[in-house]
Design a protein around this motif. Structure first.
Motif, PDB file in Angstrom:
ATOM      1  N   PHE A 107      74.972 -41.574   8.569  1.00 10.32           N
ATOM      2  CA  PHE A 107      75.151 -42.991   8.256  1.00 10.32           C
ATOM      3  C   PHE A 107      74.805 -43.286   6.797  1.00 10.32           C
ATOM      4  CE2 PHE A 107      74.567 -44.179  12.925  1.00 10.32           C
ATOM      5  CZ  PHE A 107      75.902 -44.498  13.078  1.00 10.32           C
ATOM      6  N   VAL A 108      73.642 -42.803   6.361  1.00  4.96           N
ATOM      7  CA  VAL A 108      73.189 -43.095   4.998  1.00  4.96           C
ATOM      8  C   VAL A 108      74.110 -42.449   3.969  1.00  4.96           C
ATOM      9  CG1 VAL A 108      71.306 -42.781   3.348  1.00  4.96           C
ATOM     10  CG2 VAL A 108      70.793 -43.401   5.718  1.00  4.96           C
ATOM     11  N   ALA A 109      74.459 -41.183   4.184  1.00  2.00           N
ATOM     12  CA  ALA A 109      75.315 -40.484   3.226  1.00  2.00           C
ATOM     13  C   ALA A 109      76.697 -41.125   3.146  1.00  2.00           C
ATOM     14  CB  ALA A 109      75.441 -39.014   3.620  1.00  2.00           C
ATOM     15  N   GLY A 110      77.260 -41.458   4.294  1.00  2.00           N
ATOM     16  CA  GLY A 110      78.602 -42.036   4.300  1.00  2.00           C
ATOM     17  C   GLY A 110      78.651 -43.439   3.735  1.00  2.00           C
TER      18      GLY A 110
ATOM     19  N   LEU B 230      75.077 -40.294  -5.591  1.00  2.00           N
ATOM     20  CA  LEU B 230      74.075 -39.240  -5.677  1.00  2.00           C
ATOM     21  C   LEU B 230      73.403 -38.994  -4.335  1.00  2.00           C
ATOM     22  CD1 LEU B 230      72.456 -37.248  -7.402  1.00  2.00           C
ATOM     23  CD2 LEU B 230      70.878 -39.134  -7.954  1.00  2.00           C
ATOM     24  N   ILE B 231      73.124 -40.078  -3.604  1.00  2.00           N
ATOM     25  CA  ILE B 231      72.489 -39.918  -2.293  1.00  2.00           C
ATOM     26  C   ILE B 231      73.382 -39.103  -1.371  1.00  2.00           C
ATOM     27  CG2 ILE B 231      71.722 -41.149  -0.231  1.00  2.00           C
ATOM     28  CD1 ILE B 231      70.784 -43.401  -2.000  1.00  2.00           C
ATOM     29  N   ASP B 232      74.664 -39.381  -1.387  1.00  2.00           N
ATOM     30  CA  ASP B 232      75.610 -38.625  -0.569  1.00  2.00           C
ATOM     31  C   ASP B 232      75.621 -37.157  -0.967  1.00  2.00           C
ATOM     32  OD1 ASP B 232      77.637 -37.979   1.195  1.00  2.00           O
ATOM     33  OD2 ASP B 232      79.232 -38.633  -0.153  1.00  2.00           O
ATOM     34  N   GLU B 233      75.607 -36.889  -2.263  1.00  2.00           N
ATOM     35  CA  GLU B 233      75.622 -35.500  -2.722  1.00  2.00           C
ATOM     36  C   GLU B 233      74.356 -34.751  -2.306  1.00  2.00           C
ATOM     37  OE1 GLU B 233      76.312 -35.331  -6.882  1.00  2.00           O
ATOM     38  OE2 GLU B 233      78.245 -36.375  -6.803  1.00  2.00           O
ATOM     39  N   LEU B 234      73.208 -35.401  -2.423  1.00  2.00           N
ATOM     40  CA  LEU B 234      71.952 -34.756  -2.050  1.00  2.00           C
ATOM     41  C   LEU B 234      71.887 -34.485  -0.548  1.00  2.00           C
ATOM     42  CD1 LEU B 234      69.417 -36.759  -4.274  1.00  2.00           C
ATOM     43  CD2 LEU B 234      70.225 -34.413  -4.606  1.00  2.00           C
ATOM     44  N   LEU B 235      72.277 -35.468   0.243  1.00  2.00           N
ATOM     45  CA  LEU B 235      72.250 -35.282   1.689  1.00  2.00           C
ATOM     46  C   LEU B 235      73.290 -34.262   2.133  1.00  2.00           C
ATOM     47  CD1 LEU B 235      71.724 -38.953   2.930  1.00  2.00           C
ATOM     48  CD2 LEU B 235      70.048 -37.114   2.781  1.00  2.00           C
TER      49      LEU B 235
ATOM     50  N   ASN C 286      74.519 -28.850   4.114  1.00  2.00           N
ATOM     51  CA  ASN C 286      75.168 -27.551   3.933  1.00  2.00           C
ATOM     52  C   ASN C 286      74.163 -26.413   3.961  1.00  2.00           C
ATOM     53  OD1 ASN C 286      77.722 -28.705   3.716  1.00  2.00           O
ATOM     54  ND2 ASN C 286      77.546 -28.976   1.498  1.00  2.00           N
ATOM     55  N   VAL C 287      72.977 -26.650   3.407  1.00  2.28           N
ATOM     56  CA  VAL C 287      71.936 -25.611   3.413  1.00  2.28           C
ATOM     57  C   VAL C 287      71.515 -25.287   4.840  1.00  2.28           C
ATOM     58  CG1 VAL C 287      69.539 -25.111   2.808  1.00  2.28           C
ATOM     59  CG2 VAL C 287      71.064 -26.099   1.100  1.00  2.28           C
ATOM     60  N   VAL C 288      71.244 -26.339   5.623  1.00  3.23           N
ATOM     61  CA  VAL C 288      70.832 -26.117   7.010  1.00  3.23           C
ATOM     62  C   VAL C 288      71.971 -25.536   7.828  1.00  3.23           C
ATOM     63  CG1 VAL C 288      69.936 -27.234   9.087  1.00  3.23           C
ATOM     64  CG2 VAL C 288      69.169 -28.001   6.835  1.00  3.23           C
ATOM     65  N   LEU C 289      73.214 -25.921   7.482  1.00  6.10           N
ATOM     66  CA  LEU C 289      74.379 -25.462   8.231  1.00  6.10           C
ATOM     67  C   LEU C 289      74.579 -23.958   8.117  1.00  6.10           C
ATOM     68  CD1 LEU C 289      76.698 -26.611   9.970  1.00  6.10           C
ATOM     69  CD2 LEU C 289      78.068 -26.737   7.884  1.00  6.10           C
ATOM     70  N   VAL C 290      74.281 -23.385   6.952  1.00  9.00           N
ATOM     71  CA  VAL C 290      74.500 -21.945   6.762  1.00  9.00           C
ATOM     72  C   VAL C 290      73.309 -21.109   7.215  1.00  9.00           C
ATOM     73  CG1 VAL C 290      76.080 -22.358   4.840  1.00  9.00           C
ATOM     74  CG2 VAL C 290      73.659 -22.015   4.370  1.00  9.00           C
TER      75      VAL C 290
ATOM     76  N   ALA D 204      75.771 -34.736  11.380  1.00  6.28           N
ATOM     77  CA  ALA D 204      75.715 -35.483  10.123  1.00  6.28           C
ATOM     78  C   ALA D 204      77.080 -35.511   9.431  1.00  6.28           C
ATOM     79  CB  ALA D 204      74.666 -34.854   9.199  1.00  6.28           C
ATOM     80  N   ARG D 205      77.766 -34.386   9.422  1.00  5.20           N
ATOM     81  CA  ARG D 205      79.077 -34.338   8.770  1.00  5.20           C
ATOM     82  C   ARG D 205      80.096 -35.192   9.509  1.00  5.20           C
ATOM     83  NH1 ARG D 205      80.530 -28.262   6.994  1.00  5.20           N
ATOM     84  NH2 ARG D 205      82.155 -29.442   5.925  1.00  5.20           N
ATOM     85  N   ALA D 206      80.056 -35.154  10.830  1.00  2.00           N
ATOM     86  CA  ALA D 206      81.011 -35.940  11.608  1.00  2.00           C
ATOM     87  C   ALA D 206      80.756 -37.435  11.457  1.00  2.00           C
ATOM     88  CB  ALA D 206      80.933 -35.539  13.083  1.00  2.00           C
TER      89      ALA D 206
END
Length: 310
Positions: free
Chosen positions: A127-130, A135-140, A145-149, A184-186
Motif C-alpha cells: 500500500f505505502v509503496a504503491g 524514493l519510498i517506492d524504490e526503497l521498499l 526484492n532482497v527478501v524475495l531472493v 507486497a508486489r501484488a
C-alpha cells in the motif's frame, strides 16, 4: 512448494501474482447479495469451504469427545483401526485419532497466524509503496526484492535449528516474516492502478491523510483481492509448517500433522505396514491445502464478473 510462491494470483486471470486484476477499482463493498448468490452457486467455493470448515470443527470440538490425550498410552501397540481406536494406535499404543485431532488445531493455528503476519507486512509495504511512489517506492521495492531472493525455506531451517525456540506462534512468525514479498508486489501493483482514480484525487484535495486514504478509499476497493491473498497465505503457511515439522524442526510442545508424519517415519511405520499412522496426517494436509486453493479459484470466479457462470 513454499508460502512465498502462490499457485495463482488471486483475482487475476494471469498466473503472475503481481498482475493487476479486474477486482481493483470496484466500488467499496460491492453488491454483497450478488456476491453471495454467485458464491453459493459455485461448486469450487462450496466444496472448499465444506472440507476446510469440517476439519476446523473437528479440531475445535473433537478434543471434548476424546478419551485419551495425544501422548497417552491408550491401548495395545500397533492396533489397526477399530471401534475403540478409529485411526488405530502407534507402536507405543498411542491413539492416532487423538493425535490427528490435536494436530488439526496446530495446523490451523499456524496457518492463520503465519498468513496474518505475512499479510500485514506485505499489504502494508504494498500500500505505502504503491501510493507514495518516488524514493519510498524504490526503497521498499529494494527491500522486497532482497527478501524475495533469499531462500526462505533454507533460512527457516537454520533459524529453527539454532534459535532453539520451538512453539506454534514462533513458527508462524518465522514463516510470516519470509512469506510477504509476493504479497507486497501484488498489492503495490493494484494500488498503483487505483491512486490515479478520481475518488482518490478528491480525497487528497479534501485534506485527508495518507493513512485514512489507504484505509477508507484504497483498501475497500481491494477487499476481495486481499481476502483471496490471505487464503493463499493460509495454505502456504500450512505447507511450510508441515515441511518443517516433518524434518523434525517444528514445535516441540504441541502435536501437529507434520510431526505425526515425522514420528511415523522415525518409528518405521512404513516398514511395519502401519498405514493408519502416516496416511491420515498426510491426507489431512493434502485435503486442507488443496481445498483452500480450490476455494481460491472459485472465489476468483465469483469476484471476477468475466469468469462468472450465469
Amino acid at each position: 512448494m513454499t508460502a512465498t510462491q502462490p499457485v495463482s494470483g488471486p483475482g487475476t486471470e494471469a498466473t503472475e501474482p503481481g498482475a493487476a486484476g479486474p477486482v481493483a477499482g470496484r466500488k467499496p463493498g460491492g453488491d454483497a447479495r450478488e456476491t453471495l448468490y454467485f458464491a453459493l452457486r459455485n461448486p469450487k467455493v462450496i466444496i472448499g469451504m465444506v472440507v476446510v470448515l469440517g476439519f476446523l470443527l473437528l479440531g475445535l470440538i473433537g478434543p471434548a469427545f476424546l478419551k485419551y490425550a495425544p501422548m497417552d498410552y491408550a491401548g495395545p501397540p500397533m492396533a489397526p483401526p477399530s471401534a475403540d481406536f478409529p485411526f488405530g494406535t502407534t507402536t507405543f499404543g498411542q491413539d492416532v485419532f487423538a493425535q490427528f485431532v490435536a494436530g488439526l488445531r496446530s495446523t490451523f493455528l499456524v496457518g492463520v497466524l503465519g498468513g496474518a503476519v505475512s499479510a500485514v507486512i506485505g499489504m502494508t509495504i504494498g500500500f505505502v509503496a504503491g501510493y507514495r511512489g518516488g524514493l519510498i517506492d524504490e526503497l521498499l521495492n529494494m527491500l522486497t526484492n532482497v527478501v524475495l531472493v533469499i531462500p526462505g525455506f533454507v533460512v527457516l531451517i537454520i533459524i529453527n535449528a539454532y534459535l532453539g525456540v520451538r512453539s506454534v506462534p514462533m513458527q508462524a512468525l518465522y514463516i510470516g516474516v519470509f512469506s510477504w514479498p509476493w504479497v507486497a508486489r501484488a498489492v503495490r501493483s493494484q494500488t498503483l492502478s487505483l491512486r490515479s482514480r478520481d475518488f482518490i484525487d478528491l480525497a487528497r484535495l479534501s485534506g485527508v491523510g495518507v493513512g485514512t486514504i489507504l484505509r477508507r478509499e484504497v483498501a475497500p476497493n481491494m477487499y476481495s483481492y486481499l481476502f483471496m491473498t490471505f487464503v493463499l497465505l493460509f495454505g502456504g503457511s500450512i505447507l511450510t509448517a508441515a515441511s518443517l515439522d516433518f524434518i523434525g524442526l517444528g514445535p516441540t510442545n504441541a502435536m501437529s500433522l507434520g510431526l505425526m508424519m515425522n514420528q511415523a517415519v522415525q518409528w518405521s511405520a512404513l516398514h511395519l505396514g502401519l498405514w493408519w499412522w502416516f496416511i491420515p496426517p498426510g491426507l489431512g494436509i493434502t485435503l486442507i491445502v488443496g481445498s483452500l486453493y480450490i476455494m481460491n479459484v472459485g472465489l476468483d470466479e465469483v469476484f471476477n464478473p468475466k469468469l462468472r457462470e450465469m
